[in-house]
Motif scaffolding. Structure first.
Motif, PDB file in Angstrom:
ATOM      1  N   THR A   1      12.560  -1.518  14.750  1.00  0.00           N
ATOM      2  CA  THR A   1      13.627  -0.568  15.049  1.00  0.00           C
ATOM      3  C   THR A   1      13.764  -0.474  16.561  1.00  0.00           C
TER       4      THR A   1
ATOM      5  N   PRO B   1       8.422  -0.704   0.525  1.00  0.00           N
ATOM      6  CA  PRO B   1       8.464   0.190   1.682  1.00  0.00           C
ATOM      7  C   PRO B   1       9.886   0.203   2.240  1.00  0.00           C
TER       8      PRO B   1
ATOM      9  N   HIS C   1      16.792  11.058  13.491  1.00  0.00           N
ATOM     10  CA  HIS C   1      17.238  11.449  14.841  1.00  0.00           C
ATOM     11  C   HIS C   1      17.483  12.953  14.869  1.00  0.00           C
TER      12      HIS C   1
ATOM     13  N   TRP D   1      10.995   7.077  22.071  1.00  0.00           N
ATOM     14  CA  TRP D   1      12.412   6.847  21.805  1.00  0.00           C
ATOM     15  C   TRP D   1      13.273   7.411  22.917  1.00  0.00           C
TER      16      TRP D   1
ATOM     17  N   SER E   1      16.139   1.468  19.667  1.00  0.00           N
ATOM     18  CA  SER E   1      17.124   2.511  19.956  1.00  0.00           C
ATOM     19  C   SER E   1      17.484   2.433  21.424  1.00  0.00           C
TER      20      SER E   1
ATOM     21  N   ARG F   1       4.421  -1.941   7.903  1.00  0.00           N
ATOM     22  CA  ARG F   1       4.580  -1.853   6.449  1.00  0.00           C
ATOM     23  C   ARG F   1       5.779  -2.666   5.971  1.00  0.00           C
ATOM     24  N   THR F   2       6.863  -2.635   6.776  1.00  0.00           N
ATOM     25  CA  THR F   2       8.089  -3.319   6.358  1.00  0.00           C
ATOM     26  C   THR F   2       8.287  -4.638   7.080  1.00  0.00           C
TER      27      THR F   2
ATOM     28  N   ALA G   1      16.198   9.452  18.578  1.00  0.00           N
ATOM     29  CA  ALA G   1      15.324   9.164  17.449  1.00  0.00           C
ATOM     30  C   ALA G   1      13.977   9.846  17.663  1.00  0.00           C
TER      31      ALA G   1
ATOM     32  N   PRO H   1       8.184   4.782  13.089  1.00  0.00           N
ATOM     33  CA  PRO H   1       8.409   4.549  11.646  1.00  0.00           C
ATOM     34  C   PRO H   1       7.411   5.293  10.769  1.00  0.00           C
TER      35      PRO H   1
ATOM     36  N   ASN I   1      18.063  -2.119  13.439  1.00  0.00           N
ATOM     37  CA  ASN I   1      16.922  -2.451  12.599  1.00  0.00           C
ATOM     38  C   ASN I   1      17.068  -3.883  12.119  1.00  0.00           C
TER      39      ASN I   1
ATOM     40  N   THR J   1      20.990  -4.340  10.828  1.00  0.00           N
ATOM     41  CA  THR J   1      21.873  -3.200  10.553  1.00  0.00           C
ATOM     42  C   THR J   1      21.874  -2.297  11.778  1.00  0.00           C
TER      43      THR J   1
ATOM     44  N   ARG K   1       9.639  -4.794   9.823  1.00  0.00           N
ATOM     45  CA  ARG K   1      10.929  -4.644  10.503  1.00  0.00           C
ATOM     46  C   ARG K   1      10.713  -4.005  11.869  1.00  0.00           C
TER      47      ARG K   1
ATOM     48  N   THR L   1      17.917   0.209   4.425  1.00  0.00           N
ATOM     49  CA  THR L   1      17.578   0.846   5.703  1.00  0.00           C
ATOM     50  C   THR L   1      18.257   2.204   5.745  1.00  0.00           C
TER      51      THR L   1
ATOM     52  N   VAL M   1      23.351   1.426  13.511  1.00  0.00           N
ATOM     53  CA  VAL M   1      23.967   2.746  13.390  1.00  0.00           C
ATOM     54  C   VAL M   1      24.197   3.300  14.786  1.00  0.00           C
TER      55      VAL M   1
ATOM     56  N   ALA N   1      10.054  -0.070  18.170  1.00  0.00           N
ATOM     57  CA  ALA N   1       8.809   0.085  17.420  1.00  0.00           C
ATOM     58  C   ALA N   1       8.833  -0.843  16.224  1.00  0.00           C
ATOM     59  N   VAL N   2       7.698  -1.444  15.963  1.00  0.00           N
ATOM     60  CA  VAL N   2       7.541  -2.305  14.796  1.00  0.00           C
ATOM     61  C   VAL N   2       6.862  -1.497  13.693  1.00  0.00           C
ATOM     62  N   ASP N   3       7.368  -1.643  12.479  1.00  0.00           N
ATOM     63  CA  ASP N   3       6.742  -1.004  11.331  1.00  0.00           C
ATOM     64  C   ASP N   3       5.973  -2.081  10.565  1.00  0.00           C
TER      65      ASP N   3
ATOM     66  N   THR O   1      20.987   2.812  17.216  1.00  0.00           N
ATOM     67  CA  THR O   1      19.695   2.476  16.633  1.00  0.00           C
ATOM     68  C   THR O   1      19.889   1.310  15.683  1.00  0.00           C
TER      69      THR O   1
END
Lengths: 336, 336, 336, 336
Positions: free
Chosen positions: B297, A220, A226, B271, B299, B292-293, A195, A199, B239, B166, B295, A166, B168, B288-290, B237
């Motif tokens: 995110t 991916p 940000h 955001w 914030s 592709r991954t 941010a 994505p 994830n 994770t 995952r 990530t 940040v 937001a959902v990605d 933020t």
């Protein structure tokens, strides 16, 4: 060596002019611009304390240039690269036009690629791709976030689970260019962190492509940029699962192996600070393993306009043309 | 209701004074300080446009207070909490002294706990723990990073793999307090972003403890805070991997379910921006959902001194004492 | 030419190191410091991306240097200047020690002068005093405010009533040095403007002394400096009564006469902006006559660490040693 | 008391909304805007954490309002004032439309005045003009620079030579409004100080008009504003010749006489700092006599959006309507 700069009224072009003023070999012959062609540099960039009329962004205006930097919008780069190559110039492009295969570009950038036969060009990150850049005729200068990210990632290849990565980026405003936008109004942005773009930020596939080269696997990645309230400087912090958490000492060793001989990358104790690289073509990287999670955190600081754009383009041009790689490039930052 | 503030010469104490000036019920009776006891508020905090001598930080000086806010170093909070409780006061502590079991505190803070019998106190994040706070005699006000993190995490419980998280953080400098340090010199910090404290930042176990409450599972988390160049405001933020990436619509639904009735939390499109919460007791969250991954995110933006410290302490006091939860707390930020 | 820098752990010393890295003739042989002697430059100034142990601030440590820059406290400069001169070195001092006659120094600085026989040294502002600097053995580098002020004043001599002058300065924080002080805490200073030091700021007699040289008359002047929230860059704005308000065109003519051939001073249309000179050894000046008041307003922008300190010291050293005046000095600013 | 705000999408309108949220008597009934009419407040100003559709800027939309604040461009204020007065509303205008006699307005603002019969309206600076404001139907809210200047000047009337006055202003960017302009791009303005507008800034005649009222003499004044890199807060520093330099003690006495009973003006020791008034309706003033020059320097700090605009408008409305003058107005700043 006669050098042209296209996009001379933008921040990337201005930074190229500043850096090339101290270059021993590359001499600026032509500075071209789009809508501001015909204006004088003293008006467009009073900070340069120089003058000269901006030429139009045409192949004709750049005739006679052995080297051309394109600090231009993607579409302009796509239009100029082929005729400049045909005229025999080495071209270093700072836009996103040639970093990706055309079909990937079209998907992420939402526009047609008008010069697909030139994609992907040689990826211009010397610390990853030095051999391929040497002698290249068209170099795709990396994006600022990918530069900081990939310098942080390179030593991790083979040490971490590629799928666990990530990435969070924090960039100063100069990366957003000179155009006026509500979120770049000084009263809004002076003390604001937020941010943006995730994505679907366009630097994501560029990171993935090179991460795939480094690891041999396609995954991916999650990347969240940000905007932070400073003008120059960016920090990218990334996090991944170690394959062997019982050998944390492999991490610092890998960083020193990768960078102790690199002129522009410094492995720092602790965490890098963006203020230490402003105006210099340097990257500061730091890493730490958390034994509790078995994860490694890496942080990398660059000046987005220098190592993240214009400085790296000059570095790549030096490599492409067989000049000393460090020619004309400051390693001492403007601090404080 | 007679109210005392200890730590009245620090930023947290100053913010409490500003907020309580507009509170309909809580009236400041005593403002105490440590080394600056005996000085006048007009000297210590000219921005308050008020006067009054700072009392010493002793239980005696706080006699007669029905409610005491401790905006003090951990050791001072540990020393004062018991006598103040014995004297019948409700105590809201803004330090890290009572957020964790004493043995966890000692491990992460590197100091002995002198009042272990009071740990852990009721965790003072109303959006997570409202019922327990009601009527509590000792409330542990959350840290600023945990506040922003946990507001972002609460709707994710049950939707994501707890181990994949994770985090940040990006904080303005006011969270670092009023003490002088090289990295807080204005010439160094004005235009600087840098990670710090990871992976052993003291807010990490506090996040883990509450994440465990939310998910029913114990997992160490990766948390990397950064200092960004603004004074007030922070963004966290985070994830994590979705358990069911085929149902991304569950994410916004969960956020709206969690927060549409909360007076201090706003789910934003896009955001959140820290400038939109300065001086207010509000949190802005976005997700937001990605695809592709797979995952998500998230914030979250708060003012570290208001919702991240003093404002939340007042909110928790309101809840503890049965007052209207919103009493005295601004929801309109000072912008721009 | 072997060069020494004393005060290498301060901002002035750091800027000297950055500038001399690009100088064709002056090669740094020794970098000395006071309390940080023995530390490595990579720790003291990570932004320089270089290493080397800081020597002690003694004449012995500087043996063999043909040129020594003293970026030191007044007292250290007073102690080192004579032995360095005796050893044959050219000395350029950036402190206030040698700008004024000893008795004036003692009155304004509140300390004894221990080397009165060396005062006043040659005043190191090339645009005012080029001939005297050539060949000088001890040069007193001007203060930052006097530099900006006197560059604004020089063309006005003979055009304005010397007694009518009022001066307001606005400086970034780097001029205040690297030491920790409450008013330089980032949380206090990031968004703050305030006057300070008036009417007894130590740069006042320095301005008066040179204004007297320019006009042949002695008048005390009113000077009010302010700290503004930026790191580098200062603006001085001054105002005086024209002797002949019926000939306002004399003002721009005088500025162009004074500066069109100067390599480091640019007369701008409109008002100068400090951001246009950051990191460069340049001054931007602008002037306007108000026909209603018969007064002229002049504004001058410099980087306080470059043209206001280290850059000007290099410029003066170039002149003193008979080198090209512009050697090693950037005229392109780091923008944005 | 039903209150309308016109210009609700600008910074002045946003600040009015923030302040009126805490006002005990004035209740916002209508918020109108120009080009953004029809949008929702939650989109226009996310920091307010409120919603509601912006009405058009028409007299009809404001029907039923007992009080209307016009935070509008000059032309809009000129168009709305008369119909609103006819409808019986008390009007407080924050634009420059009604501060000056129409012919003076036309000369300095370069546009026709379409409601000359209403000029000059009652000047809305309570500390100078409280009696006239009481009961007034149309109040002209002062400009931000004139507010800070005149609060600094009031005590000097009778003590200084009116013709000797020079004024320098330093303003944060919020005074320049929400519109996009090159010099307000965050990358340009974040670390920049520059003069602008002198010597023809529109606040000049407003200062002169009131200085004439205070001194009984007409003198043009020299006023040079600067933009400094902060968002909120301004400092005005002025300088004038004392009539009797042998009695410097008259200066502090005059300041304390003028302001010790004023709820919003604090006489500080030393120099005022803009960070101490952010978000509050307060002014901090300081003064010092220089015995060498016989001149006095005065500095005044305000928040340009609060005491310099919206806060002062509420203060004037309170006075006009016979409410407690301090109702709804914060005196504690948001610090740090």
């Amino acid at each position: 060596m006669d050098t042209g700069i296209v996009g001379g009224s933008g921040y990337g072009g201005g930074e190229l002019l500043r850096l090339l003023a101290g270059h021993p070999t590359l001499k600026v012959r032509t500075v071209a611009a789009g809508s501001r062609a015909g204006e004088d540099l003293s008006t467009v960039f009073p900070h340069l304390n120089t003058s000269g009329t901006l030429a139009p962004s045409t192949p004709e205006a750049l005739e006679g240039c052995d080297l051309v930097f394109l600090a231009t919008p993607h579409a302009v780069s796509m239009a100029l690269a082929a005729p400049l190559r045909d005229a025999g110039a080495t071209v270093v492009d700072l836009s996103g036009a040639f970093r990706l295969p055309a079909e990937v570009f079209e998907r992420w950038y939402g526009m047609d690629h008008t010069a697909p036969e030139l994609t992907p060009a040689v990826y211009g990150l010397p610390e990853l791709n030095r051999d391929a850049i040497a002698g290249a005729g068209l170099v795709a200068g990396p994006g600022c976030y990918p530069t900081a990210t990939l310098l942080g990632l390179k030593p991790l290849a083979g040490l971490v689970d590629p799928a666990s990565l990530t990435i969070v980026g924090m960039s100063g405003s100069s990366g957003a260019g000179r155009g006026l936008r509500d979120n770049l109004h000084v009263s809004h942005a002076t003390a604001n962190t937020a941010a943006y773009g995730a994505p679907t930020h366009r630097h994501t596939p560029e990171i993935e492509q090179q991460w795939s080269v480094l690891t041999g696997a396609d995954h991916p990645v999650s990347f969240t940029p940000h905007l932070v309230p400073q003008v120059r400087g960016m920090v990218v912090t990334l996090n991944a699962q170690l394959l062997d958490a019982t050998a944390p000492e492999a991490v610092p060793a890998a960083f020193h192996d990768a960078y102790d001989t690199e002129p522009f990358v410094t492995v720092v104790d602790g965490w890098p600070e963006s203020t230490h690289v402003v105006g210099a073509n340097t990257a500061h990287v730091g890493a730490a393993v958390d034994p509790r999670t078995g994860r490694v955190t890496v942080s990398c600081a660059i000046d987005n306009l220098t190592k993240g754009a214009a400085g790296q383009a000059v570095q790549a041009a030096n490599v492409a043309l067989g000049l000393p790689e460090t020619a004309g490039l400051p390693t001492m930052a403007v601090y404080p």
